[in-house]
Design a protein around this motif. Structure first.
Motif, PDB file in Angstrom:
ATOM      1  N   GLY A   5       0.620  -1.179  -0.206  1.00 26.75           N
ATOM      2  CA  GLY A   5       0.466   0.143  -0.219  1.00 26.75           C
ATOM      3  C   GLY A   5       1.072   1.048  -0.213  1.00 26.75           C
ATOM      4  N   VAL A   6       1.901   1.065   0.862  1.00 23.53           N
ATOM      5  CA  VAL A   6       2.725   2.340   1.024  1.00 23.53           C
ATOM      6  C   VAL A   6       3.827   2.652  -0.441  1.00 23.53           C
ATOM      7  CG1 VAL A   6       4.645   1.521   1.853  1.00 23.53           C
ATOM      8  CG2 VAL A   6       4.438   3.728   2.390  1.00 23.53           C
ATOM      9  N   ARG A   7       3.767   1.803  -1.036  1.00 23.03           N
ATOM     10  CA  ARG A   7       4.233   1.939  -2.626  1.00 23.03           C
ATOM     11  C   ARG A   7       2.988   2.711  -3.760  1.00 23.03           C
ATOM     12  NH1 ARG A   7       8.215  -2.788  -4.081  1.00 23.03           N
ATOM     13  NH2 ARG A   7       9.386  -2.992  -2.842  1.00 23.03           N
TER      14      ARG A   7
ATOM     15  N   LEU B 220       7.166  16.687  -4.096  1.00 16.03           N
ATOM     16  CA  LEU B 220       6.750  15.584  -4.608  1.00 16.03           C
ATOM     17  C   LEU B 220       7.244  14.262  -5.491  1.00 16.03           C
ATOM     18  CD1 LEU B 220       2.947  17.466  -5.516  1.00 16.03           C
ATOM     19  CD2 LEU B 220       3.488  16.553  -3.034  1.00 16.03           C
ATOM     20  N   VAL B 221       7.389  14.073  -6.516  1.00 13.61           N
ATOM     21  CA  VAL B 221       7.557  13.129  -6.571  1.00 13.61           C
ATOM     22  C   VAL B 221       8.870  12.725  -6.015  1.00 13.61           C
ATOM     23  CG1 VAL B 221       9.646  12.608  -8.653  1.00 13.61           C
ATOM     24  CG2 VAL B 221       7.915  14.499  -8.979  1.00 13.61           C
ATOM     25  N   ALA B 222       9.980  13.518  -5.652  1.00 11.24           N
ATOM     26  CA  ALA B 222      11.184  13.235  -4.847  1.00 11.24           C
ATOM     27  C   ALA B 222      10.808  12.080  -3.131  1.00 11.24           C
ATOM     28  CB  ALA B 222      11.765  14.015  -4.164  1.00 11.24           C
ATOM     29  N   CYS B 223       9.441  12.883  -2.603  1.00 12.36           N
ATOM     30  CA  CYS B 223       8.352  11.987  -1.825  1.00 12.36           C
ATOM     31  C   CYS B 223       8.379  10.341  -2.056  1.00 12.36           C
ATOM     32  CB  CYS B 223       7.357  12.585  -0.740  1.00 12.36           C
ATOM     33  SG  CYS B 223       8.253  14.307  -0.567  1.00 12.36           S
ATOM     34  N   GLY B 224       7.444  10.778  -3.479  1.00 10.93           N
ATOM     35  CA  GLY B 224       6.765   9.653  -4.276  1.00 10.93           C
ATOM     36  C   GLY B 224       7.191   8.516  -4.084  1.00 10.93           C
TER      37      GLY B 224
ATOM     38  N   ALA C  20      10.664   3.026  -2.479  1.00 10.80           N
ATOM     39  CA  ALA C  20      11.538   3.091  -1.737  1.00 10.80           C
ATOM     40  C   ALA C  20      11.272   1.833  -0.669  1.00 10.80           C
ATOM     41  CB  ALA C  20      13.153   3.090  -1.679  1.00 10.80           C
ATOM     42  N   LEU C  21      10.462   1.722  -0.045  1.00 11.00           N
ATOM     43  CA  LEU C  21      10.167   1.425   0.993  1.00 11.00           C
ATOM     44  C   LEU C  21       9.691   0.115   0.905  1.00 11.00           C
ATOM     45  CD1 LEU C  21       8.081   3.810   3.693  1.00 11.00           C
ATOM     46  CD2 LEU C  21      10.949   3.477   3.227  1.00 11.00           C
TER      47      LEU C  21
END
Lengths: 138, 119
Positions: free
Chosen positions: A107-109, B109-113, B118-119
């Protein structure tokens, strides 16, 4: 259609080609590299052999198209415009990873994907060229 | 650890390639789409900054191939994309682009996304 409208349409169409060729090129490379026996090594001979894998070859071809179309886009617009707008490629790549390769997308992705899409939408409302514009027509 | 070193190599080489390409394309002027598009784009490939940019792209490409062999595509692509804010700063400082608030906001926003991906 006005000159500015035609220019914007042309810009959007080329951006789609840049994004699609990048996402599909990366996917083809991924598919090809993962199919190589023993993965890939940085030795010249191993790299040369990898290039002759059909999927790696297709990936290289698509990334060559990406490079030429992106260079064209960079001749029309600022780097600070092109970079975020073509980041839509990361969204496309996530979708390819999920639906073509069956990778698990948490979901986070999906939240990250939504943020990128919002960033792309925001930047696409700005004027694409702010620096010196040799040959600019509108 | 190795994969983050490769991420650094990919990002650094990509930034250098983008700056060099943009400088050269700005100097060249607008490329026109049409019959001679491939020929014109291919001719630009022989210019010195583009040759150097292609060299950096080659470094980035082979480091990326190696990264793909040890990490998932959905890690490799977003992790190497965190350079968007750095490149926006360099576009302002080096290329003298006028980066307005909406463009900064979009880049952030793009960098945060990308970070979330990557998480």
């Amino acid at each position: 259609m006005s000159g500015g409208g035609a220019r914007r349409l042309r810009m959007r169409a080329l951006t789609v080609v840049v994004v699609a060729s990048n996402a599909l090129g990366n996917a083809a490379l991924d598919w090809g590299v993962k199919g190589l026996p023993g993965g890939i090594r940085l030795a010249p001979w191993a790299l040369a052999r990898a290039v002759f894998n059909p999927w790696v070859g297709l990936g290289i071809g698509l990334l060559a198209l990406w490079m030429l179309t992106r260079m064209t886009l960079l001749s029309w617009a600022d780097l600070s415009f092109v970079l975020p707008v073509t980041s839509a490629g990361y969204v496309a790549t996530a979708l390819v990873g999920r639906y073509v390769f069956g990778e698990r997308v948490a979901g986070v992705r999906w939240a990250g994907t939504a943020l990128i899409a919002a960033g792309v939408a925001l930047v696409s409302t700005t004027r694409e060229r702010t620096g010196s514009a040799v040959g600019e027509t509108d | 650890m190795t994969r983050w070193v490769l991420v650094g190599v990919v990002a650094g080489a990509t930034i250098a390639a983008d700056l060099l390409q943009t400088m050269e394309m700005r100097r060249h002027g607008e490329v026109r789409l049409g019959g001679g598009w491939v020929r014109e784009a291919a001719a630009v490939l022989r210019r010195p900054y583009i040759v150097a940019a292609v060299g950096f792209m080659a470094v980035s490409f082979f480091a990326f191939l190696k990264l793909l062999s040890i990490a998932e595509l959905s890690f490799a692509v977003p992790a190497t994309a965190g350079s968007v804010v750095v490149e926006t700063m360099l576009a302002k400082v080096v290329l003298k682009e006028r980066v307005e608030a909406r463009r900064w906001a979009g880049a952030c926003l793009v960098a945060c996304g990308v970070a979330l991906l990557a998480l």
